[in-house]
Scaffold this active site. Sequence first.
Site, PDB file in Angstrom:
ATOM      1  N   GLU A  34       0.749  -1.236   0.058  1.00 51.80           N
ATOM      2  CA  GLU A  34       0.001   0.049   0.012  1.00 51.80           C
ATOM      3  C   GLU A  34       0.861   1.143   0.015  1.00 51.80           C
ATOM      4  O   GLU A  34       0.356   2.238  -0.509  1.00 51.80           O
ATOM      5  CB  GLU A  34      -0.862   0.005   1.272  1.00 51.80           C
ATOM      6  CG  GLU A  34      -1.842  -1.008   1.483  1.00 51.80           C
ATOM      7  CD  GLU A  34      -2.381  -1.187   2.807  1.00 51.80           C
ATOM      8  OE1 GLU A  34      -3.343  -1.945   2.914  1.00 51.80           O
ATOM      9  OE2 GLU A  34      -1.859  -0.983   3.767  1.00 51.80           O
ATOM     10  N   ASP A 196     -12.534  -6.385   0.142  1.00 50.19           N
ATOM     11  CA  ASP A 196     -13.189  -7.734   0.192  1.00 50.19           C
ATOM     12  C   ASP A 196     -14.336  -7.197   0.974  1.00 50.19           C
ATOM     13  O   ASP A 196     -14.622  -6.442   1.530  1.00 50.19           O
ATOM     14  CB  ASP A 196     -12.320  -8.558   0.707  1.00 50.19           C
ATOM     15  CG  ASP A 196     -11.833  -8.069   2.246  1.00 50.19           C
ATOM     16  OD1 ASP A 196     -10.572  -7.576   2.294  1.00 50.19           O
ATOM     17  OD2 ASP A 196     -12.540  -8.221   3.371  1.00 50.19           O
TER      18      ASP A 196
HETATM   19  N1  FMC Z   1     -10.611  -7.207   7.500  1.00 50.54           N
HETATM   20  C1  FMC Z   1      -9.605  -6.426   8.168  1.00 50.54           C
HETATM   21  N2  FMC Z   1      -8.598  -5.808   7.605  1.00 50.54           N
HETATM   22  C2  FMC Z   1      -8.573  -5.878   6.213  1.00 50.54           C
HETATM   23  C3  FMC Z   1      -9.623  -6.460   5.573  1.00 50.54           C
HETATM   24  C4  FMC Z   1     -10.688  -6.994   6.213  1.00 50.54           C
HETATM   25  N3  FMC Z   1     -11.708  -7.743   5.475  1.00 50.54           N
HETATM   26  N4  FMC Z   1      -9.311  -6.096   4.446  1.00 50.54           N
HETATM   27  N5  FMC Z   1      -8.099  -5.385   4.281  1.00 50.54           N
HETATM   28  C5  FMC Z   1      -7.517  -5.061   5.500  1.00 50.54           C
HETATM   29  C6  FMC Z   1      -6.334  -4.268   5.810  1.00 50.54           C
HETATM   30  C7  FMC Z   1      -6.056  -4.542   7.360  1.00 50.54           C
HETATM   31  O1  FMC Z   1      -6.001  -3.221   8.089  1.00 50.54           O
HETATM   32  C8  FMC Z   1      -4.314  -4.825   7.320  1.00 50.54           C
HETATM   33  O2  FMC Z   1      -3.521  -3.584   7.243  1.00 50.54           O
HETATM   34  C9  FMC Z   1      -4.587  -5.565   6.021  1.00 50.54           C
HETATM   35  O3  FMC Z   1      -5.415  -5.000   5.034  1.00 50.54           O
HETATM   36  C10 FMC Z   1      -4.714  -6.916   6.115  1.00 50.54           C
HETATM   37  O4  FMC Z   1      -3.460  -7.870   6.552  1.00 50.54           O
END
Ligand code: FMC
Length: 238
Positions: A34, A196
């Site tokens: 990122e 996601d």
């Molecule tokens: N749940 C929690 N964190 C993330 C997410 C999800 N569904 N999607 N992307 C993230 C982010 C988090 O803040 C972390 O930095 C990283 O991406 C996942 O390892």
Amino acid sequence: MAPHGEGSEEAMVVQDENRKPISSILIVIAMQTEAMPIVNKLQLKEDLDSVFPKGVPWVRYHGVYKDLHINLVWPGKDSTLGVDSVGTVSASLVTYAAIQALQPDLIINAGTAGSFKVFDLYGVGSRQSFSTPNLLKELNLKAGKLSTGDSLDISPQEEASIVANDATVKDMEGAAVAYVADLLKVPAIFIKAVTDIVDGDKPTAEEFLQNLAAVTAALDQAVTQAVDFINGKCLSEL
Ligand code: FMC
């Protein structure tokens, strides 16, 4: 009893601060994937003479972009496992150390997040402590409540509490950055791009990895636009 007028003097100081042009921004980002597009876009350079304690993996990139001093900090790779130090513990520590060393006017926590199909929301999660109506409008971003927890997946209990509290996006650092920013009284904003759908059909981790590259590009664009918008403005204009 407090002397008469103490409260209003304090309010005046805050108001003055909000009317000064913002000169220094601290961007806090958890993952290297990122961080790097933003580092390159803003032409930031790695700090070789670290302001952080010796031996920690935290990395600082810095530079001058337009009228702004920009520092971007990334908690680095875990020294044992070699993966990005994501999550609340490293986010709060690196935010604390960076505020102490760099005294920013504004913090931007940028990163990816999960969302929920019921809300279908994408975009910016802003804390009630600092609102940025003009920035949201100009960049055409959505505001939503952000929930933070130290896992990518979600337990049924967590989901219930997220729904009950009207949160629409979920990450692993935002609340930690918000906590430290509030503790040290630095305004903070949160720019989150959705990788996601947490309650969707696909396994979260798989969907996260599948979308990471494309979403990182969207994040890079949103952060750069936000920095461009912030340039030359004071806090009260955001
Ligand atoms: N749940 C929690 N964190 C993330 C997410 C999800 N569904 N999607 N992307 C993230 C982010 C988090 O803040 C972390 O930095 C990283 O991406 C996942 O390892």
